[in-house]
Design a protein around this motif. Structure first.
Motif, PDB file in Angstrom:
ATOM      1  N   ILE A   2       0.862  -1.185   0.000  1.00  0.00           N
ATOM      2  CA  ILE A   2       0.000   0.000   0.000  1.00  0.00           C
ATOM      3  C   ILE A   2       0.895   1.231   0.000  1.00  0.00           C
ATOM      4  O   ILE A   2       1.658   1.457   0.936  1.00  0.00           O
ATOM      5  N   LYS A   3       0.775   2.036  -1.053  1.00  0.00           N
ATOM      6  CA  LYS A   3       1.646   3.196  -1.228  1.00  0.00           C
ATOM      7  C   LYS A   3       1.014   4.417  -0.562  1.00  0.00           C
ATOM      8  O   LYS A   3      -0.036   4.884  -0.973  1.00  0.00           O
ATOM      9  N   GLY A   4       1.695   4.919   0.462  1.00  0.00           N
ATOM     10  CA  GLY A   4       1.144   6.030   1.238  1.00  0.00           C
ATOM     11  C   GLY A   4       1.777   7.371   0.942  1.00  0.00           C
ATOM     12  O   GLY A   4       1.739   8.276   1.780  1.00  0.00           O
ATOM     13  N   GLY A   5       2.334   7.536  -0.242  1.00  0.00           N
ATOM     14  CA  GLY A   5       3.056   8.758  -0.562  1.00  0.00           C
ATOM     15  C   GLY A   5       2.213  10.014  -0.570  1.00  0.00           C
ATOM     16  O   GLY A   5       2.751  11.120  -0.456  1.00  0.00           O
ATOM     17  N   HIS A   6       0.890   9.867  -0.709  1.00  0.00           N
ATOM     18  CA  HIS A   6       0.030  11.052  -0.733  1.00  0.00           C
ATOM     19  C   HIS A   6      -0.474  11.458   0.654  1.00  0.00           C
ATOM     20  O   HIS A   6      -1.230  12.416   0.778  1.00  0.00           O
TER      21      HIS A   6
END
Length: 272
Positions: A182-186
Motif C-alpha cells: 500500500i503506497k502512502g506517498g500522498h
C-alpha cells in the motif's frame, strides 16, 4: 591469424510488462522498459492500449483488440519465457480477463499495478473493468501495488493517515494476492508504504523530495520490484531495493514540456 571465438552471452533475467504505451515516454511501457534496463534485466512488452499523452495529461487512449493482446502474450511465453511479469494499464474488463486467464497459468512472480488513473487524474480503467481486476487479476498477483485512490476504488477503504494502511492492506489481501504493498506517498508527512502478506508486516519510509516531476512513479516502482524478483530476491527485499531506486529517480526528476515531468530512470548512471 585465427579469429578468436567468442562464447555465446548468457541471457539476463527476463521480465515482461503488459501495459499501455505513453507517447510522452514518462510512464507506461516506456517507463517499464527503462526501469528494466536500469536493473540489468531483458525487458519485453505486451501493448494493451495506446495513449496520446504528454506532460499536461492524457488526451485520449485506445485499447488493442483482445486477440492482439493474447497473440503478443502467446508469442513471448511460448518461445522466450519469463522470470517475472508486471501488469499496468489494461483499460477494459475484456483485456483484464484476457490477461488474467493467461497469467493464471504462469509460474513466475507477477506484480500487478492496478492502474486506475494517471498522475494528472485522467481515468485509465473503465468502470466496468474494476470488478475484473478484483476477481480475475488480483488472485494471480504475487504483489499488488495500489496507491490510496486505487485502494478505495478496489475495496472501498479510504485511508486518511498512516494508521489506516494496515486496514487497507487487509482489504486488498482479501481479494487474493499474496502480498499487498500500500503506497502512502500522498499522506501528510514523510512517505510511508506498508507491505503485508497477512502475517508479516514491513514498513518502508523515504525522504520527501521537493520535486513536482514525478510522472511514472507507480509504473517504475512495480517494474523495479518485478526486476528484482526476476533476480531471485524475496518480496520484502525486492520491494526495499525498488523503493531505493524510485526514491533516487524522483530526486532526479526533470522538467519536460509545460506540465509534470518524469522521474529519471537513468539516475544511477548519471550519478556514477
Amino acid at each position: 591469424m585465427t579469429a578468436m571465438t567468442q562464447r555465446p552471452a548468457q541471457a539476463p533475467p527476463l521480465v515482461l510488462t503488459i501495459a499501455g504505451s505513453d507517447s510522452g515516454g514518462g510512464a507506461g511501457i516506456q517507463a517499464d522498459l527503462k526501469t528494466m534496463l536500469a536493473h540489468g534485466v531483458h525487458g519485453m512488452s505486451v501493448v494493451a492500449a495506446v495513449t496520446a499523452q504528454n506532460s499536461l495529461g492524457v488526451q485520449g487512449y485506445w485499447e488493442l483488440p483482445p486477440e492482439a493482446v493474447r497473440a503478443q502474450l502467446d508469442s513471448v511465453l511460448s518461445d522466450i519465457g519469463v522470470h517475472a511479469v508486471k501488469t499496468g494499464m489494461l483499460a477494459s474488463g475484456t483485456l483484464v480477463e484476457t490477461v488474467a486467464e493467461v497469467l493464471a497459468g504462469v509460474t513466475a512472480p507477477v506484480v500487478v499495478d492496478p492502474v486506475g488513473v494517471s498522475k494528472h487524474g485522467d481515468t485509465l480503467l473503465a468502470e466496468e473493468a474494476v470488478d475484473a481486476v478484483r476477481h480475475a487479476l488480483l488472485p494471480t498477483a504475487t504483489v499488488v501495488t495500489p496507491n490510496l485512490w486505487e485502494v478505495e476504488q478496489l475495496t472501498g477503504v479510504k485511508v486518511v493517515d498512516e494508521a489506516g494502511l494496515r486496514e487497507a492492506a487487509e482489504a486488498v489481501l482479501a481479494l487474493g494476492p499474496r502480498w499487498a504493498l500500500i503506497k502512502g506517498g500522498h499522506l501528510p508527512g514523510e512517505p510511508a508504504d506498508l507491505l503485508f502478506d497477512g502475517e508479516r508486516e514491513h514498513r518502508f519510509t523515504a525522504p520527501r523530495h521537493d520535486n513536482r516531476h514525478t510522472h511514472g512513479t507507480g509504473c517504475t516502482l512495480a517494474s523495479a520490484i518485478a526486476s528484482r524478483l526476476a533476480f531471485g530476491d524475496d518480496v520484502p527485499t525486492a520491494v526495499g531495493k525498488a523503493k531505493e531506486y524510485v526514491t533516487g529517480a524522483i530526486a532526479a526528476g526533470f522538467p519536460l514540456g509545460a506540465g509534470i515531468g518524469p522521474v529519471d530512470h537513468n539516475w544511477r548512471h548519471r550519478a556514477s
